[in-house]
Write an enzyme that holds these catalytic residues in place. Sequence first.
Site, PDB file in Angstrom:
ATOM      1  N   ARG A  71       0.954  -1.304  -0.005  1.00 33.77           N
ATOM      2  CA  ARG A  71      -0.201   0.137  -0.176  1.00 33.77           C
ATOM      3  C   ARG A  71       0.954   1.298   0.106  1.00 33.77           C
ATOM      4  O   ARG A  71       0.539   2.199  -0.571  1.00 33.77           O
ATOM      5  CB  ARG A  71      -1.040  -0.237   1.111  1.00 33.77           C
ATOM      6  CG  ARG A  71      -1.974   1.032   1.364  1.00 33.77           C
ATOM      7  CD  ARG A  71      -2.683   1.210   2.213  1.00 33.77           C
ATOM      8  NE  ARG A  71      -3.933  -0.101   2.277  1.00 33.77           N
ATOM      9  CZ  ARG A  71      -4.586  -0.612   3.419  1.00 33.77           C
ATOM     10  NH1 ARG A  71      -4.499   0.041   4.459  1.00 33.77           N
ATOM     11  NH2 ARG A  71      -5.288  -1.888   3.074  1.00 33.77           N
ATOM     12  N   HIS A  75       0.740   4.159  -2.802  1.00 28.73           N
ATOM     13  CA  HIS A  75       0.285   5.481  -2.564  1.00 28.73           C
ATOM     14  C   HIS A  75       1.505   6.438  -2.575  1.00 28.73           C
ATOM     15  O   HIS A  75       1.217   7.752  -2.997  1.00 28.73           O
ATOM     16  CB  HIS A  75      -0.167   5.551  -0.829  1.00 28.73           C
ATOM     17  CG  HIS A  75      -1.271   5.047  -0.925  1.00 28.73           C
ATOM     18  ND1 HIS A  75      -2.325   5.887   0.009  1.00 28.73           N
ATOM     19  CD2 HIS A  75      -2.235   4.006  -1.078  1.00 28.73           C
ATOM     20  CE1 HIS A  75      -3.442   5.150   0.116  1.00 28.73           C
ATOM     21  NE2 HIS A  75      -3.479   4.093  -0.573  1.00 28.73           N
ATOM     22  N   ASP A  76       2.638   5.823  -2.795  1.00 25.52           N
ATOM     23  CA  ASP A  76       3.844   6.600  -3.297  1.00 25.52           C
ATOM     24  C   ASP A  76       3.725   7.044  -4.718  1.00 25.52           C
ATOM     25  O   ASP A  76       3.875   8.183  -5.345  1.00 25.52           O
ATOM     26  CB  ASP A  76       5.131   6.178  -3.015  1.00 25.52           C
ATOM     27  CG  ASP A  76       6.492   6.812  -3.269  1.00 25.52           C
ATOM     28  OD1 ASP A  76       6.132   8.143  -2.977  1.00 25.52           O
ATOM     29  OD2 ASP A  76       7.512   6.242  -3.747  1.00 25.52           O
ATOM     30  N   ASP A  83       8.756   8.303  -5.720  1.00 27.96           N
ATOM     31  CA  ASP A  83       9.783   9.292  -5.587  1.00 27.96           C
ATOM     32  C   ASP A  83      10.006   9.347  -3.964  1.00 27.96           C
ATOM     33  O   ASP A  83      10.701  10.192  -3.485  1.00 27.96           O
ATOM     34  CB  ASP A  83       9.568  10.597  -6.083  1.00 27.96           C
ATOM     35  CG  ASP A  83       8.219  11.072  -5.494  1.00 27.96           C
ATOM     36  OD1 ASP A  83       7.461  10.663  -4.860  1.00 27.96           O
ATOM     37  OD2 ASP A  83       8.111  12.478  -5.842  1.00 27.96           O
ATOM     38  N   SER A  85       7.881  10.293  -1.793  1.00 27.92           N
ATOM     39  CA  SER A  85       7.300  11.277  -1.047  1.00 27.92           C
ATOM     40  C   SER A  85       6.324  11.129  -0.194  1.00 27.92           C
ATOM     41  O   SER A  85       6.189  11.832   0.840  1.00 27.92           O
ATOM     42  CB  SER A  85       6.525  12.376  -2.235  1.00 27.92           C
ATOM     43  OG  SER A  85       5.659  11.637  -2.847  1.00 27.92           O
ATOM     44  N   ASN A 103      -4.975   8.732   3.227  1.00 27.12           N
ATOM     45  CA  ASN A 103      -3.496   8.231   3.924  1.00 27.12           C
ATOM     46  C   ASN A 103      -3.410   8.262   5.677  1.00 27.12           C
ATOM     47  O   ASN A 103      -2.986   7.644   6.132  1.00 27.12           O
ATOM     48  CB  ASN A 103      -2.194   9.146   3.426  1.00 27.12           C
ATOM     49  CG  ASN A 103      -1.962   9.108   1.981  1.00 27.12           C
ATOM     50  OD1 ASN A 103      -2.220   7.927   1.500  1.00 27.12           O
ATOM     51  ND2 ASN A 103      -1.034   9.835   1.520  1.00 27.12           N
ATOM     52  N   PRO A 172      -7.307   6.650  -5.444  1.00 27.22           N
ATOM     53  CA  PRO A 172      -8.775   6.319  -5.250  1.00 27.22           C
ATOM     54  C   PRO A 172      -9.236   6.061  -4.059  1.00 27.22           C
ATOM     55  O   PRO A 172      -8.668   5.932  -3.156  1.00 27.22           O
ATOM     56  CB  PRO A 172      -8.590   4.795  -5.783  1.00 27.22           C
ATOM     57  CG  PRO A 172      -7.244   5.037  -6.577  1.00 27.22           C
ATOM     58  CD  PRO A 172      -6.436   5.800  -6.004  1.00 27.22           C
ATOM     59  N   HIS A 202      -5.743  -6.445  -3.115  1.00 28.41           N
ATOM     60  CA  HIS A 202      -6.794  -6.267  -1.937  1.00 28.41           C
ATOM     61  C   HIS A 202      -7.053  -7.851  -1.300  1.00 28.41           C
ATOM     62  O   HIS A 202      -7.763  -7.888  -0.541  1.00 28.41           O
ATOM     63  CB  HIS A 202      -7.914  -5.608  -2.371  1.00 28.41           C
ATOM     64  CG  HIS A 202      -7.733  -3.954  -2.481  1.00 28.41           C
ATOM     65  ND1 HIS A 202      -8.996  -3.317  -2.570  1.00 28.41           N
ATOM     66  CD2 HIS A 202      -6.936  -3.391  -1.986  1.00 28.41           C
ATOM     67  CE1 HIS A 202      -8.383  -2.026  -2.517  1.00 28.41           C
ATOM     68  NE2 HIS A 202      -6.915  -2.162  -1.911  1.00 28.41           N
ATOM     69  N   THR A 257      -8.889 -16.099   2.576  1.00 24.12           N
ATOM     70  CA  THR A 257      -7.518 -16.381   2.744  1.00 24.12           C
ATOM     71  C   THR A 257      -6.964 -14.696   2.840  1.00 24.12           C
ATOM     72  O   THR A 257      -6.183 -14.561   2.056  1.00 24.12           O
ATOM     73  CB  THR A 257      -6.990 -17.194   1.412  1.00 24.12           C
ATOM     74  OG1 THR A 257      -7.330 -16.077   0.393  1.00 24.12           O
ATOM     75  CG2 THR A 257      -7.425 -18.166   1.321  1.00 24.12           C
ATOM     76  N   ASP A 262      -3.591 -14.676  -3.470  1.00 22.03           N
ATOM     77  CA  ASP A 262      -4.011 -15.545  -4.450  1.00 22.03           C
ATOM     78  C   ASP A 262      -5.237 -14.896  -5.224  1.00 22.03           C
ATOM     79  O   ASP A 262      -5.303 -13.669  -5.033  1.00 22.03           O
ATOM     80  CB  ASP A 262      -4.543 -16.682  -3.675  1.00 22.03           C
ATOM     81  CG  ASP A 262      -5.644 -16.559  -2.377  1.00 22.03           C
ATOM     82  OD1 ASP A 262      -6.147 -15.372  -2.613  1.00 22.03           O
ATOM     83  OD2 ASP A 262      -5.933 -17.387  -1.629  1.00 22.03           O
TER      84      ASP A 262
END
Length: 339
Positions: A71, A75-76, A83, A85, A103, A172, A202, A257, A262
Amino acid sequence: MRSSLCSGPFILQFILSALFILKTSLHAIASDPPLTLDYYASTCPTIFEIVRKEIECAVLSDPRNAALIVRLHFHDCFVQGCDGSVLLEDTITLQGEKKASTNRHSLKGFRIVDRIKNQLESECPGIVSCADILTIAARDAVILVGGPYWDVPLGRKDSVTASLPLAEANLPKPNEGLMSIISKFLYQGLTVTDVVALSGAHTIGMARCESFRERIYGDFEATSEKNIFSESHLNNLKSICPPLGGEDNISAMDYVTPNLFDNSYYHLLLKGEGLLNSDQELYSSVLGVQTSELVMKYAADPLAFFEQFSDSMVKMGNITNSDSFVNGEVRKNCRYVNT
């Protein structure tokens, strides 16, 4: 049950194609230095071993750490490119991205990155960027919970800036609609196929009640199968996440799971049991002609999912920050710009 929309798919395809061409054209204006597989071969040959050992230790202590690292990488890359950030703390002169609504409560794993950075600074001081650390760590984290391997191109620099407004705009959100999600991926130069494949991450990780409350008290019953197992699962989710309060209560996004990488995530979407609205939209949206076909494909063929996920992760990891190649640096501490 999915419904159809006569001319929708054709209009959608036209819009998506136009957005993709625009983004590709913008990328073509600036030519970034190429990333290479052997970037640290002579300057820090032990980089992969050091990252792997630290990630292995973190994931073995808690499998959920794998999702946290993936994640962070995602998100970076969606804000200013990959980079580093997202790792920056707020200072008097710099506003970081950690307090963005997308975040603030969802990003963890920073201490894992700190440990890797400390090890690399001891072994190869001033050589390995935090952005590259995140990219390798995400790959290794996926492998450790059963996911695929892919080669990681390297050579990123760490930015000396961050952007909270871009974090708010580009990332998103859990309750977002399909068209909005796709447009955000297209803006990054990613395709609809990348949207569905990368969403497959996910299959590991947890979500906060605040992120899935609207879904379980909204259309969950309408999309899910009408059987005792689905009803029991929904009741369990409602016990975790009441109509009011309990924002920090969590549930696995793949309850079948939760600690294994998977294709179970896609099977849940076929049953209408995606935890987040943004997930279920991939299959249930009336505009999701292409995305629903991909969901069915990856549910039926785990190898196809693994192959595409690997390709899409490399593609996402190659989203670059042109400015960081010119004005960037290799941070000594991933949380702060060098002084």
